[in-house]
Design an enzyme around this catalytic site. Structure first.
Site, PDB file in Angstrom:
ATOM      1  N   GLY A   8      46.977 171.697  36.047  1.00  0.00           N
ATOM      2  CA  GLY A   8      46.907 171.214  37.428  1.00  0.00           C
ATOM      3  C   GLY A   8      45.851 170.133  37.590  1.00  0.00           C
ATOM      4  O   GLY A   8      45.106 170.109  38.576  1.00  0.00           O
ATOM      5  N   ALA A   9      45.812 169.222  36.608  1.00  0.00           N
ATOM      6  CA  ALA A   9      44.789 168.163  36.622  1.00  0.00           C
ATOM      7  C   ALA A   9      45.262 166.912  37.369  1.00  0.00           C
ATOM      8  O   ALA A   9      44.498 165.954  37.486  1.00  0.00           O
ATOM      9  CB  ALA A   9      44.395 167.800  35.190  1.00  0.00           C
ATOM     10  N   GLY A  12      43.931 167.387  43.402  1.00  0.00           N
ATOM     11  CA  GLY A  12      42.917 168.316  43.895  1.00  0.00           C
ATOM     12  C   GLY A  12      41.715 168.510  42.991  1.00  0.00           C
ATOM     13  O   GLY A  12      41.217 167.576  42.356  1.00  0.00           O
ATOM     14  N   GLY A  14      41.396 170.154  40.224  1.00  0.00           N
ATOM     15  CA  GLY A  14      41.649 170.009  38.785  1.00  0.00           C
ATOM     16  C   GLY A  14      41.443 168.579  38.328  1.00  0.00           C
ATOM     17  O   GLY A  14      40.912 168.316  37.240  1.00  0.00           O
ATOM     18  N   SER A 134      40.893 182.858  43.706  1.00  0.00           N
ATOM     19  CA  SER A 134      40.567 182.573  45.105  1.00  0.00           C
ATOM     20  C   SER A 134      39.914 183.810  45.734  1.00  0.00           C
ATOM     21  O   SER A 134      40.077 184.931  45.238  1.00  0.00           O
ATOM     22  CB  SER A 134      41.840 182.234  45.870  1.00  0.00           C
ATOM     23  OG  SER A 134      41.571 182.122  47.253  1.00  0.00           O
ATOM     24  N   TYR A 157      50.528 184.496  47.695  1.00  0.00           N
ATOM     25  CA  TYR A 157      49.384 183.743  47.153  1.00  0.00           C
ATOM     26  C   TYR A 157      48.251 184.707  46.796  1.00  0.00           C
ATOM     27  O   TYR A 157      47.726 184.679  45.674  1.00  0.00           O
ATOM     28  CB  TYR A 157      48.910 182.715  48.187  1.00  0.00           C
ATOM     29  CG  TYR A 157      47.695 181.917  47.745  1.00  0.00           C
ATOM     30  CD1 TYR A 157      47.824 180.872  46.827  1.00  0.00           C
ATOM     31  CD2 TYR A 157      46.421 182.208  48.241  1.00  0.00           C
ATOM     32  CE1 TYR A 157      46.705 180.145  46.422  1.00  0.00           C
ATOM     33  CE2 TYR A 157      45.315 181.485  47.844  1.00  0.00           C
ATOM     34  CZ  TYR A 157      45.462 180.443  46.935  1.00  0.00           C
ATOM     35  OH  TYR A 157      44.371 179.731  46.520  1.00  0.00           O
TER      36      TYR A 157
HETATM   37  N1  LIG Z   1      41.969 174.240  47.925  1.00  0.00           N
HETATM   38  C1  LIG Z   1      41.210 175.308  48.146  1.00  0.00           C
HETATM   39  O1  LIG Z   1      40.461 175.401  49.113  1.00  0.00           O
HETATM   40  C2  LIG Z   1      41.248 176.438  47.158  1.00  0.00           C
HETATM   41  C3  LIG Z   1      40.545 177.614  47.479  1.00  0.00           C
HETATM   42  C4  LIG Z   1      40.551 178.661  46.574  1.00  0.00           C
HETATM   43  C5  LIG Z   1      41.241 178.530  45.373  1.00  0.00           C
HETATM   44  N2  LIG Z   1      41.916 177.377  45.094  1.00  0.00           N
HETATM   45  C6  LIG Z   1      42.637 177.301  43.818  1.00  0.00           C
HETATM   46  O2  LIG Z   1      42.273 176.102  43.161  1.00  0.00           O
HETATM   47  C7  LIG Z   1      43.355 175.660  42.341  1.00  0.00           C
HETATM   48  C8  LIG Z   1      43.628 174.190  42.595  1.00  0.00           C
HETATM   49  O3  LIG Z   1      43.956 174.045  43.958  1.00  0.00           O
HETATM   50  P1  LIG Z   1      43.946 172.636  44.718  1.00  0.00           P
HETATM   51  O4  LIG Z   1      43.544 172.929  46.093  1.00  0.00           O
HETATM   52  O5  LIG Z   1      43.229 171.640  43.892  1.00  0.00           O
HETATM   53  O6  LIG Z   1      45.528 172.339  44.713  1.00  0.00           O
HETATM   54  P2  LIG Z   1      46.394 170.985  44.776  1.00  0.00           P
HETATM   55  O7  LIG Z   1      45.568 169.823  45.149  1.00  0.00           O
HETATM   56  O8  LIG Z   1      47.574 171.337  45.584  1.00  0.00           O
HETATM   57  O9  LIG Z   1      46.812 170.790  43.230  1.00  0.00           O
HETATM   58  C9  LIG Z   1      47.626 171.740  42.607  1.00  0.00           C
HETATM   59  C10 LIG Z   1      47.831 171.364  41.155  1.00  0.00           C
HETATM   60  O10 LIG Z   1      48.684 172.361  40.571  1.00  0.00           O
HETATM   61  C11 LIG Z   1      49.801 171.722  39.998  1.00  0.00           C
HETATM   62  N3  LIG Z   1      51.023 172.524  40.150  1.00  0.00           N
HETATM   63  C12 LIG Z   1      51.511 173.087  41.276  1.00  0.00           C
HETATM   64  N4  LIG Z   1      52.676 173.668  41.028  1.00  0.00           N
HETATM   65  C13 LIG Z   1      52.941 173.477  39.711  1.00  0.00           C
HETATM   66  C14 LIG Z   1      54.009 173.835  38.845  1.00  0.00           C
HETATM   67  N5  LIG Z   1      55.089 174.497  39.262  1.00  0.00           N
HETATM   68  N6  LIG Z   1      53.940 173.451  37.565  1.00  0.00           N
HETATM   69  C15 LIG Z   1      52.882 172.752  37.106  1.00  0.00           C
HETATM   70  N7  LIG Z   1      51.860 172.382  37.863  1.00  0.00           N
HETATM   71  C16 LIG Z   1      51.878 172.737  39.150  1.00  0.00           C
HETATM   72  C17 LIG Z   1      49.949 170.406  40.734  1.00  0.00           C
HETATM   73  O11 LIG Z   1      50.664 169.514  39.876  1.00  0.00           O
HETATM   74  P3  LIG Z   1      51.438 168.182  40.432  1.00  0.00           P
HETATM   75  O12 LIG Z   1      50.523 167.579  41.446  1.00  0.00           O
HETATM   76  O13 LIG Z   1      51.554 167.349  39.187  1.00  0.00           O
HETATM   77  O14 LIG Z   1      52.709 168.646  40.985  1.00  0.00           O
HETATM   78  C18 LIG Z   1      48.505 170.009  40.968  1.00  0.00           C
HETATM   79  O15 LIG Z   1      47.980 169.374  39.829  1.00  0.00           O
HETATM   80  C19 LIG Z   1      44.540 176.573  42.673  1.00  0.00           C
HETATM   81  O16 LIG Z   1      44.695 177.553  41.682  1.00  0.00           O
HETATM   82  C20 LIG Z   1      44.128 177.201  44.004  1.00  0.00           C
HETATM   83  O17 LIG Z   1      44.718 178.470  44.186  1.00  0.00           O
HETATM   84  C21 LIG Z   1      41.935 176.333  45.958  1.00  0.00           C
END
Ligand SMILES: NC(=O)c1ccc[n+]([C@@H]2O[C@H](COP(=O)([O-])OP(=O)(O)OC[C@H]3O[C@@H](n4cnc5c(N)ncnc54)[C@H](OP(=O)(O)O)[C@@H]3O)[C@@H](O)[C@H]2O)c1
Length: 267
Positions: A8-9, A12, A14, A134, A157
């Site tokens: 997930g790089a 966001g 990553g 999370s 989730y």
């Molecule tokens: N945002 C928050 O406040 C928060 C809070 C707690 C935990 N987290 C955790 O942090 C992590 C990153 O979250 P984020 O907020 O940075 O999310 P994000 O910006 O939505 O990015 C999600 C990443 O996951 C990849 N992804 C999603 N579905 C996929 C699939 N089916 N196959 C392969 N790759 C997939 C996306 O790839 P593509 O873009 O290439 O599709 C993207 O690189 C997650 O595990 C989330 O649960 C986030």
């Protein structure tokens, strides 16, 4: 040169973590699904982009093969890819293999990928596995893990995020003495990312804050050799009590090995 795989790089937190690792001299294998953003990131930070859709177990296997074609050793695996409580389509969905989608992408893919890459992590020891979970956690209902009843995106989730923690604690025990550690964390609350914007939530924290917390577990010298921990940001914290329920952990592990066809291959 040390090698890291960040899932997930392409977006966001990553993306920021991959960028920081590359800036610190790591060889970065940057996984994502979106080809264009993956290639752009690879150009920008000098990483290798590996494309795979984690909603398919055969794609996860293919990703492990792509990694093995790149390197014989890994010092860092960050299982970060995930779908939030509001995905790009409303309602309950299933993976290519017929599993509830968030359970499949957020948890099961990381479980499978980690097991397939354990030989590389052991070869690269000391090595670390960081599972990005999370604070949103809900106990797994073992009578209906795939949430065929009472489904909501939020529940799916939170269940998948707690499953990552049960997995981390289990893995830490499994890997004791190998030089490979496993930790997990809540990076930061409502970072300004696609996942949070899609949920219609006003961001509370920056992506940089979450990246800092992930980098802490990935690199901090004070955490060298420490395993089986859950962090909230940069502080050690207590997850949902189910994470300490040995029977729940055994059930999840047995189910996950079966679903990923790893039963018999992993002791
Ligand atoms: N945002 C928050 O406040 C928060 C809070 C707690 C935990 N987290 C955790 O942090 C992590 C990153 O979250 P984020 O907020 O940075 O999310 P994000 O910006 O939505 O990015 C999600 C990443 O996951 C990849 N992804 C999603 N579905 C996929 C699939 N089916 N196959 C392969 N790759 C997939 C996306 O790839 P593509 O873009 O290439 O599709 C993207 O690189 C997650 O595990 C989330 O649960 C986030």
């Amino acid at each position: 040169m040390k090698t890291a795989l960040v899932t997930g790089a392409t977006d966001g937190v990553g993306r920021v973590v991959a960028t920081r690792l590359a800036a610190q001299g790591w060889r970065v294998l940057a996984h994502g699904r979106n080809q264009q953003r993956g290639e752009q990131l690879a150009r920008e930070i000098g990483a290798t982009f590996l494309k795979a859709d984690l909603s398919s177990l055969s794609e996860v296997r293919r990703l492990a093969e792509l990694v093995k074609a790149q390197t014989a050793e890994l010092q860092l695996l960050i299982n970060n890819a995930g779908i939030g409580s509001v995905g790009d389509r409303p309602g309950r969905h299933e993976s290519a293999d017929g599993h509830e989608l968030r359970f499949a992408v957020n948890y099961l893919a990381g479980f499978q990928l980690t097991h397939l890459l354990l030989p590389l992590l052991k070869a690269g020891a000391p090595a670390r596995i960081v599972n990005v979970s999370s604070a949103g956690q809900q106990a797994i209902d073992f009578d209906d893990v795939m949430l065929t009843r009472g489904y909501s995106g939020g529940r799916a989730y939170c269940q998948s995020k707690l499953a990552q923690i049960l997995f981390t604690f289990d893995l830490a025990e499994e890997l004791a003495g190998t030089g490979v550690t496993a930790t997990c964390l809540h990076p930061a609350t409502y970072m300004d990312t696609t996942m949070v914007r899609r949920a219609g939530v006003k961001p509370w924290s920056s992506v940089a804050e979450g990246a800092e917390a992930i980098m802490n577990l990935a690199l901090s010298p004070s955490l060298q050799g420490r395993s089986g921990l859950y962090f909230n940001g940069i502080n050690q914290a207590q997850p949902n009590p189910q994470a300490f329920d040995l029977d729940a952990r055994r059930r999840l592990r047995t189910l996950s090995l079966e679903l990923t066809d790893l039963a018999g291959q992993v002791t």
